[in-house]
Design a protein around this motif. Sequence first.
Motif, mmCIF file in Angstrom:
data_model
loop_
_atom_site.group_PDB
_atom_site.id
_atom_site.type_symbol
_atom_site.label_atom_id
_atom_site.label_comp_id
_atom_site.label_asym_id
_atom_site.label_seq_id
_atom_site.Cartn_x
_atom_site.Cartn_y
_atom_site.Cartn_z
ATOM 1 N N ILE A 1 0.841 -1.205 0.000
ATOM 2 C CA ILE A 1 0.000 0.000 0.000
ATOM 3 C C ILE A 1 0.870 1.247 0.000
ATOM 4 O O ILE A 1 0.573 2.216 -0.693
ATOM 5 C CB ILE A 1 -0.971 -0.001 1.193
ATOM 6 N N ARG A 2 1.975 1.212 0.739
ATOM 7 C CA ARG A 2 2.891 2.351 0.775
ATOM 8 C C ARG A 2 3.403 2.675 -0.630
ATOM 9 O O ARG A 2 3.586 3.825 -0.998
ATOM 10 C CB ARG A 2 4.048 2.061 1.729
ATOM 11 N N GLN A 3 3.584 1.656 -1.437
ATOM 12 C CA GLN A 3 4.053 1.843 -2.812
ATOM 13 C C GLN A 3 2.909 2.269 -3.744
ATOM 14 O O GLN A 3 3.096 3.095 -4.628
ATOM 15 C CB GLN A 3 4.671 0.536 -3.312
ATOM 16 N N VAL A 4 1.720 1.730 -3.515
ATOM 17 C CA VAL A 4 0.576 1.978 -4.397
ATOM 18 C C VAL A 4 -0.107 3.308 -4.102
ATOM 19 O O VAL A 4 -0.539 4.007 -5.024
ATOM 20 C CB VAL A 4 -0.452 0.821 -4.273
ATOM 21 N N LEU A 5 -0.192 3.681 -2.850
ATOM 22 C CA LEU A 5 -0.972 4.847 -2.436
ATOM 23 C C LEU A 5 -0.636 6.133 -3.194
ATOM 24 O O LEU A 5 -1.555 6.829 -3.634
ATOM 25 C CB LEU A 5 -0.848 5.054 -0.924
ATOM 26 N N PRO A 6 0.626 6.461 -3.402
ATOM 27 C CA PRO A 6 0.909 7.698 -4.147
ATOM 28 C C PRO A 6 0.435 7.652 -5.602
ATOM 29 O O PRO A 6 0.341 8.679 -6.258
ATOM 30 C CB PRO A 6 2.442 7.817 -4.095
ATOM 31 N N CYS A 7 0.117 6.462 -6.082
ATOM 32 C CA CYS A 7 -0.303 6.291 -7.474
ATOM 33 C C CYS A 7 -1.817 6.164 -7.607
ATOM 34 O O CYS A 7 -2.315 5.788 -8.672
ATOM 35 C CB CYS A 7 0.371 5.058 -8.060
ATOM 36 N N THR A 8 -2.553 6.434 -6.537
ATOM 37 C CA THR A 8 -4.014 6.348 -6.603
ATOM 38 C C THR A 8 -4.606 7.734 -6.779
ATOM 39 O O THR A 8 -4.020 8.735 -6.380
ATOM 40 C CB THR A 8 -4.607 5.705 -5.330
ATOM 41 N N THR A 9 -5.788 7.757 -7.372
ATOM 42 C CA THR A 9 -6.507 9.010 -7.565
ATOM 43 C C THR A 9 -7.584 9.111 -6.496
ATOM 44 O O THR A 9 -7.813 8.158 -5.741
ATOM 45 C CB THR A 9 -7.174 9.045 -8.955
ATOM 46 N N ASP A 10 -8.258 10.238 -6.442
ATOM 47 C CA ASP A 10 -9.349 10.399 -5.472
ATOM 48 C C ASP A 10 -10.454 9.377 -5.690
ATOM 49 O O ASP A 10 -11.199 9.045 -4.780
ATOM 50 C CB ASP A 10 -9.930 11.812 -5.551
ATOM 51 N N GLU A 11 -10.575 8.867 -6.906
ATOM 52 C CA GLU A 11 -11.584 7.845 -7.204
ATOM 53 C C GLU A 11 -11.064 6.447 -6.890
ATOM 54 O O GLU A 11 -11.699 5.457 -7.242
ATOM 55 C CB GLU A 11 -12.000 7.913 -8.679
ATOM 56 N N ALA A 12 -9.880 6.355 -6.286
ATOM 57 C CA ALA A 12 -9.231 5.102 -5.897
ATOM 58 C C ALA A 12 -8.717 4.309 -7.084
ATOM 59 O O ALA A 12 -8.367 3.151 -6.941
ATOM 60 C CB ALA A 12 -10.153 4.247 -5.022
ATOM 61 N N ALA A 13 -8.659 4.906 -8.263
ATOM 62 C CA ALA A 13 -8.066 4.239 -9.410
ATOM 63 C C ALA A 13 -6.548 4.272 -9.262
ATOM 64 O O ALA A 13 -5.984 5.239 -8.765
ATOM 65 C CB ALA A 13 -8.487 4.938 -10.698
ATOM 66 N N VAL A 14 -5.900 3.216 -9.700
ATOM 67 C CA VAL A 14 -4.446 3.137 -9.609
ATOM 68 C C VAL A 14 -3.851 3.547 -10.949
ATOM 69 O O VAL A 14 -4.224 3.018 -11.991
ATOM 70 C CB VAL A 14 -3.990 1.712 -9.233
ATOM 71 N N GLN A 15 -2.934 4.483 -10.888
ATOM 72 C CA GLN A 15 -2.222 4.944 -12.078
ATOM 73 C C GLN A 15 -0.996 4.051 -12.290
ATOM 74 O O GLN A 15 -0.460 3.499 -11.333
ATOM 75 C CB GLN A 15 -1.788 6.405 -11.898
ATOM 76 N N PRO A 16 -0.528 3.934 -13.516
ATOM 77 C CA PRO A 16 0.628 3.059 -13.792
ATOM 78 C C PRO A 16 1.970 3.673 -13.390
ATOM 79 O O PRO A 16 2.761 4.067 -14.228
ATOM 80 C CB PRO A 16 0.540 2.849 -15.305
ATOM 81 N N CYS A 17 2.227 3.751 -12.101
ATOM 82 C CA CYS A 17 3.514 4.239 -11.606
ATOM 83 C C CYS A 17 4.555 3.121 -11.721
ATOM 84 O O CYS A 17 4.194 1.942 -11.684
ATOM 85 C CB CYS A 17 3.397 4.650 -10.144
ATOM 86 N N PRO A 18 5.834 3.473 -11.821
ATOM 87 C CA PRO A 18 6.882 2.447 -11.927
ATOM 88 C C PRO A 18 6.840 1.462 -10.764
ATOM 89 O O PRO A 18 6.801 1.855 -9.608
ATOM 90 C CB PRO A 18 8.185 3.261 -11.904
ATOM 91 N N GLY A 19 6.833 0.190 -11.087
ATOM 92 C CA GLY A 19 6.872 -0.868 -10.088
ATOM 93 C C GLY A 19 5.545 -1.235 -9.460
ATOM 94 O O GLY A 19 5.432 -2.288 -8.838
ATOM 95 N N VAL A 20 4.533 -0.401 -9.620
ATOM 96 C CA VAL A 20 3.263 -0.657 -8.939
ATOM 97 C C VAL A 20 2.554 -1.876 -9.523
ATOM 98 O O VAL A 20 2.081 -2.743 -8.782
ATOM 99 C CB VAL A 20 2.349 0.583 -8.978
#
Length: 126
Positions: free
Chosen positions: A64-83
């Motif tokens: 979650i620590r890795q994924v959280l910065p890559c989420t939007t307010d709608e909880a969608a996950v953006q394609p950040c490196p490594g996520v």
Amino acid sequence: MPVLIGELAELTGTSERLLRYYERAGLLRPERLPNGYREYADSDTAAVLRIRALLAAGLPTRVIRQVLPCTTDEAAVQPCPGVLDALRDQLDALDRRAAELAVAREVLRETIAGAEARTAPASTAR
């Protein structure tokens, strides 16, 4: 408008204890007031709700620590490196656990069926 820990707990339905745990895990970074109180930004309300959703999905806090910065307010996950790799690894781990549980479940069913067969009264067939 910034809020204190009790207000954030009320807004999100999360205990103050859990909010402190999220901070220790690096998931939240509240400001500290001169009196030591934690002050949370407006965005932390949505972040706590996303954290809870990701925990409910079975993700550990390290992911979650890795994924959280890559989420939007709608909880969608953006394609950040490594996520995506981290999410795929977690899905693989969940699939392995599901397979192990399926095997354990079948062994338990067989054990119960065997025990029931041994304790059932003998039928009197003529």
